[in-house]
Design a protein around this motif. Structure first.
Motif, mmCIF file in Angstrom:
data_model
loop_
_atom_site.group_PDB
_atom_site.id
_atom_site.type_symbol
_atom_site.label_atom_id
_atom_site.label_comp_id
_atom_site.label_asym_id
_atom_site.label_seq_id
_atom_site.Cartn_x
_atom_site.Cartn_y
_atom_site.Cartn_z
ATOM 1 N N SER A 113 -22.917 -38.927 12.068
ATOM 2 C CA SER A 113 -22.929 -39.996 11.071
ATOM 3 C C SER A 113 -24.326 -40.602 10.939
ATOM 4 N N SER A 148 -16.584 -39.517 7.852
ATOM 5 C CA SER A 148 -16.456 -40.392 9.017
ATOM 6 C C SER A 148 -17.145 -41.728 8.757
ATOM 7 N N VAL A 149 -17.998 -41.749 7.754
ATOM 8 C CA VAL A 149 -18.644 -43.007 7.365
ATOM 9 C C VAL A 149 -18.217 -43.307 5.935
ATOM 10 N N SER A 152 -17.851 -47.297 9.932
ATOM 11 C CA SER A 152 -17.453 -46.129 10.715
ATOM 12 C C SER A 152 -16.827 -46.595 12.027
#
Lengths: 182, 174
Positions: free
Chosen positions: B39, B110-111, B83
């Motif tokens: 990320s 994921s972010v 996140s």
């Protein structure tokens, strides 16, 4: 030098004879470590340069939840700290007129007021939406730094328990109006 | 003369202690090295954290919801990047956000890049459902306007997440 190739066959017979010679060779054994050192240093410098030793720290903050019912507090126990858009810091007690203050002097005010009001002081922080976040965090940092001194001050007047009352409030047009011309 | 010259030709330095120390340092740096996560690699902005003086706690490395606020270096728009840290939380949050129909979500997200407070409120709520113990951390640039941080704080207060962390950097050279 030739030893490597001969290892395959008839070792058993010659063991006794060669044993002595081998030991002699091992005594004078020298490994050229230069390439090893080269690579090791290379890796070492790589890891040294890529690691950052600064670990992020956190500053914990608790605020009361947003309630639908407003809670009434005494104006005299309210210490308001305002951060204006141009980074200037102002403070006032209750309904007093706001006063300009530096970061360093702020700590003393916070300590004095908290001790004088014996734990009942409520600190309200209002940050103008134009102010830099870093500046507001510095004020919070000052509040945190004042905490040990407050505890000490309270202990001197016979209070052993510290109840911290802190909240953030929106910076409204009314606040901006009060601070104009200061 | 000749004696000295002979010595120089056969000069051998014992490098063993040097190698010992070098390897020791190498292993130390190798083990302490922390590589950038996925990320962080996607992140297109740099955060200059505010510097604080007082002794603050270290950032926990699990049970954390990270809210980064940064201005994109290309498009110059400020957004929230939310996140979670734990592996199962990332999966859980992705499922929850799929159900909420977050725009532009895929199997690898994921972010979450968020620009409006409605979505910010939604994701904070989802994070709290996914992991109840998760603490919130705000990581913002010190030059950023306080307005953005206030928006995030207000959303968190609405969702009853009243304890949160500001990520700072320790002031050096005091």
């Amino acid at each position: 030098m030739a030893g490597g190739g001969e290892l395959g066959g008839g070792q058993k017979q010659r063991r006794g004879k060669q044993g002595k010679r081998k030991i002699k060779k091992r005594l004078g054994f020298r490994l050229d470590m230069t390439p090893l050192v080269d690579i090791t240093f290379l890796l070492l410098t790589f890891f040294m340069l890529t690691t950052s030793m600064i670990t992020p720290q956190t500053m914990e903050m608790s605020v009361p939840p947003e309630l639908d019912v407003p809670i009434e507090v005494k104006q005299s126990e309210l210490l308001t700290i305002r951060v204006r858009g141009d980074e200037e810091i102002f403070y006032n007690m209750g309904l007093d007129a706001p006063e300009k203050i530096t970061l360093k002097a702020l700590k003393k005010v916070i300590v004095d007021q908290n001790v004088a009001l014996k734990n009942r002081c409520i600190v309200v922080l209002k940050g103008s939406s134009g102010a830099a976040y870093g500046r507001v965090v510095l004020v919070l940092d000052e509040l945190n730094a004042a905490e040990p001194e407050i505890i000490e001050g309270l202990r001197r007047v016979g209070i052993n328990e510290r109840k911290r009352k802190f909240t953030v409030a929106p910076y409204e047009a009314k606040d901006a109006e009060e601070l104009t011309g200061l | 003369m000749s004696k000295i010259k002979k010595k120089r030709i056969g000069f051998v330095l014992d490098m063993t202690p040097l190698v010992d120390i070098t390897f020791l340092l190498l292993t130390f740096f190798m083990f302490t090295a922390k590589f950038k996560s996925d990320s962080e690699n996607q992140q297109k902005f740099e955060i200059k954290r505010p510097r604080t003086q007082s002794d603050t706690a270290k950032l926990p490395d699990k049970d954390l919801v990270m809210i980064k606020i940064g201005a994109d270096s290309v498009s110059k728009d400020t957004a929230f990047y939310v996140s979670m840290i734990n592996e199962q939380d990332i999966i859980g949050l992705r499922q929850a956000m799929f159900e909420a129909k977050f725009p532009g979500i895929d199997e690898k997200t994921s972010v979450y890049k968020i620009k409006d407070t409605v979505w910010l409120g939604t994701i904070i709520e989802k994070c709290r459902i996914v992991n109840q113990r998760a603490a919130f951390a705000i990581d913002a640039d010190r030059r950023l306007r306080y307005y953005w941080v206030e928006l995030a704080m207000n959303e968190m207060r609405k969702k009853r997440a009243t304890t949160f962390n500001f990520i700072t950097e320790k002031k050096t050279g005091m």
